[in-house]
Design a protein around this motif. Structure first.
Motif, short mmCIF file in Angstrom:
data_model
loop_
_atom_site.label_atom_id
_atom_site.label_comp_id
_atom_site.label_asym_id
_atom_site.label_seq_id
_atom_site.Cartn_x
_atom_site.Cartn_y
_atom_site.Cartn_z
N GLU A 194 2.32 7.20 1.19
CA GLU A 194 2.64 8.55 0.73
C GLU A 194 1.59 9.56 1.21
O GLU A 194 1.92 10.70 1.55
CB GLU A 194 2.73 8.57 -0.80
N GLN A 195 0.32 9.13 1.24
CA GLN A 195 -0.75 10.01 1.74
C GLN A 195 -0.51 10.36 3.21
O GLN A 195 -0.70 11.51 3.62
CB GLN A 195 -2.12 9.33 1.58
N PHE A 196 -0.09 9.36 3.99
CA PHE A 196 0.19 9.63 5.41
C PHE A 196 1.34 10.62 5.54
O PHE A 196 1.29 11.57 6.33
CB PHE A 196 0.53 8.33 6.14
N LYS A 197 2.39 10.41 4.75
CA LYS A 197 3.55 11.30 4.83
C LYS A 197 3.21 12.71 4.35
O LYS A 197 3.89 13.67 4.72
CB LYS A 197 4.69 10.72 3.99
N ALA A 198 2.11 12.82 3.58
CA ALA A 198 1.66 14.14 3.13
C ALA A 198 0.77 14.80 4.16
O ALA A 198 0.24 15.89 3.93
CB ALA A 198 0.94 14.01 1.81
N ASN A 251 0.83 -1.21 0.00
CA ASN A 251 0.00 0.00 0.00
C ASN A 251 0.86 1.26 0.00
O ASN A 251 0.73 2.15 0.85
CB ASN A 251 -0.93 0.00 1.21
N GLU A 271 0.90 3.80 -1.94
CA GLU A 271 0.17 5.07 -2.14
C GLU A 271 -0.40 5.59 -0.82
O GLU A 271 -0.35 6.80 -0.54
CB GLU A 271 -0.96 4.84 -3.16
N MET A 272 -0.89 4.69 -0.01
CA MET A 272 -1.45 5.08 1.28
C MET A 272 -0.36 5.61 2.21
O MET A 272 -0.56 6.54 2.98
CB MET A 272 -2.18 3.89 1.92
N LYS A 298 -1.99 13.21 5.85
CA LYS A 298 -3.36 12.69 5.95
C LYS A 298 -3.43 11.60 7.02
O LYS A 298 -3.03 10.46 6.77
CB LYS A 298 -3.83 12.17 4.59
N GLU A 299 -3.92 11.99 8.20
CA GLU A 299 -3.98 11.06 9.33
C GLU A 299 -4.94 9.91 9.05
O GLU A 299 -4.78 8.81 9.59
CB GLU A 299 -4.41 11.80 10.59
N LYS A 300 -5.97 10.15 8.20
CA LYS A 300 -6.92 9.08 7.89
C LYS A 300 -6.21 7.89 7.24
O LYS A 300 -6.63 6.74 7.37
CB LYS A 300 -8.01 9.60 6.96
N ALA A 301 -5.14 8.17 6.52
CA ALA A 301 -4.40 7.10 5.86
C ALA A 301 -3.77 6.18 6.91
O ALA A 301 -3.70 4.96 6.72
CB ALA A 301 -3.32 7.69 4.95
#
Length: 484
Positions: free
Chosen positions: A445-449, A440, A442-443, A451-454
């Motif tokens: 990368e979303q966290f590192k950006a 996962n 992509e998920m 996004k806590e939901k990731a």
């Protein structure tokens, strides 16, 4: 006491006072030896005294007085050393004497208060009095044959009428008061509290006024025998009174009844005042004398009161006031919680489970806690396994389901049989996390950006991969460590 906070309804302040008739849990009536058992054939439990036959005289039931003392002590009231019985005169078919024996000028229980939580706010309602009196009989109306009959089985049944000051300022507060009073009278054993059988009947005096104005004219809603109908009746009455005033009409003092089928109140008769009843001392009954020794004897026999127990739960177990108040709704519920808390050493967890999972199941099956298939000791054993990490909270609910349905009688055996033991091997958990992260990207990368939901989604995937056996806290800690 600080003045009650007002809840304005359409710009009006609501003012509510209560009169509650609690039937005392005695075997015989207040002035005769006839039985008080419910459900007998009409007129089979009415003796010569109850029927007011010539030459009969009332004799005071000592146990009824003891119950009055008991309630007075529970409410912090003054117990009068000498009180007087009076005749309350009115004519009705189910009142064979033409008067009711009650107390007027000097009641046996004077003052006191009832405190309770409304949400998280503590409320206190002051009491005026609680006086002993006899119940009347009952008129039975047989509409299909156009006739009425009189059943005198209730005539002479001992009652305590508990009267409040007009301290309540919302229907929610009034219902909370009624529930607290109901809890107290059943807790100390002076009343069985059965509202359907008429053992606990509430009359609500309702009025409205503009803030700061004198008290408005009240209307009394009689014989409210369920908390649901109580709230509906008062809500309707408040709306009706406001509409009448807004339309330019004056409120007339009256006694009204609530019709649960229509959800409306309707006037029954013009409300009487004390003078209309022509009270005078009953010449057949001497003053009721209650010695200080008798009061102290009753005090020694009193159980720990719910508010005292709730405070002890706060002090001893560190529970929030809300938890403590909820757990002391009945002696059985309080005992169940305390047994589980002591045996498990997990008081807050025990509180959460008793108020949550256990109560949810009991409510669904319409059972009391004394009928719970899972006893407090068995619950304590389950709580220990949650605390030591053997099972997760979610897995523990599966164990509870098995125990509740009778599919097992031992916590450890159920955990083993269903394969619910929690994975606490950090190496195995790390392997699952690595696999999830690799699959996962992509998920990640979303966290590192930012996004806590990731992160939460990744935790869910890890738990799913472990088939729910991983320790959620361990997954959280190791996952965050990996990502950071």
């Amino acid at each position: 006491m600080s003045s009650p906070k007002s809840l304005l309804v359409q710009g009006y302040e609501v003012v509510i006072g209560f009169e509650t008739h609690a039937q005392l849990a005695t075997q015989s009536k207040i002035f005769s030896r006839a039985s008080t058992a419910f459900g007998a054939e009409p007129n089979t439990q009415a003796c010569a005294v109850d029927m007011a036959l010539p030459g009969t005289l009332p004799v005071m039931n000592r146990e009824a007085v003891a119950h009055a003392i008991r309630l007075g002590l529970a409410l912090g009231s003054h117990i009068a050393e000498e009180s007087v019985f009076a005749r309350k005169n009115y004519f009705y078919p189910d009142l064979p004497k033409g008067y009711q024996i009650s107390q007027f000028e000097i009641p046996v229980v004077q003052g006191g208060e009832v405190s309770f939580l409304l949400g998280e706010e503590k409320k206190t309602v002051r009491l005026v009095r609680a006086h002993l009196e006899e119940d009347a009989g009952k008129s039975l109306h047989e509409d299909f044959i156009g006739q009425s009959g009189i059943d005198l089985n209730r005539a002479g049944t001992p009652l305590l009428e508990i009267v409040t000051e007009p301290d309540m300022r919302s229907t929610a507060e009034a219902v909370a008061y009624a529930k607290e009073l109901h809890k107290i009278v059943t807790w100390i054993g002076v009343c069985d509290g059965n509202m359907q059988e008429g053992s606990f009947r509430c009359d609500a005096n309702v009025s409205v006024r503009k803030p700061g104005a004198p008290l408005g004219t009240r209307r009394e809603i009689k014989n409210l025998n369920s908390f649901k109908f109580m709230q509906q009746a008062m809500d309707y009455e408040i709306r009706w009174q406001i509409e009448q005033i807004e339309d330019g009409f004056e409120i007339q003092q009256a006694t009204v009844l609530f019709d649960p089928d229509t959800g409306e109140t309707r006037a029954m008769r013009t409300k009487e005042d004390a003078a209309d009843y022509r009270y005078f001392p009953d010449p057949d009954l001497p003053p009721l004398v209650v010695s200080r020794e008798w009061v102290e004897q009753v005090r020694t026999e009193m159980p720990e009161l719910p508010r005292q127990m709730a405070q002890r739960f706060v002090d001893t177990y560190g529970l929030p006031e809300y938890d403590a108040s909820t757990l002391t709704q009945s002696p059985a519920m309080a005992a169940y919680f305390e047994t589980a808390a002591k045996a498990s050493g997990q008081a807050k967890m025990a509180s959460n489970w008793v108020m949550g999972e256990v109560s949810r199941r009991l409510n669904a099956e319409e059972k009391g806690v004394e009928q719970a298939p899972v006893g407090a000791d068995l619950l304590a054993a389950l709580l220990k396994r949650i605390a030591d990490g053997t099972v997760s909270n979610n897995a523990a609910k599966q164990v509870m389901e098995a125990l509740w349905s009778g599919d097992g009688a031992d916590v450890d055996a159920v955990i083993e049989a269903k394969g619910l033991k929690q994975m606490n091997d950090s190496g195995a958990v790390v392997k699952i996390i690595d696999d999830v992260l690799a699959a996962n990207a992509e998920m990640v990368e979303q966290f590192k950006a930012g996004k806590e939901k990731a992160f939460n989604a990744l935790v869910g995937l890890c738990m799913k991969a472990s088939k729910g056996k991983a320790n959620p806290q361990q997954v959280n800690d190791l996952l965050r460590e990996k990502l950071n």
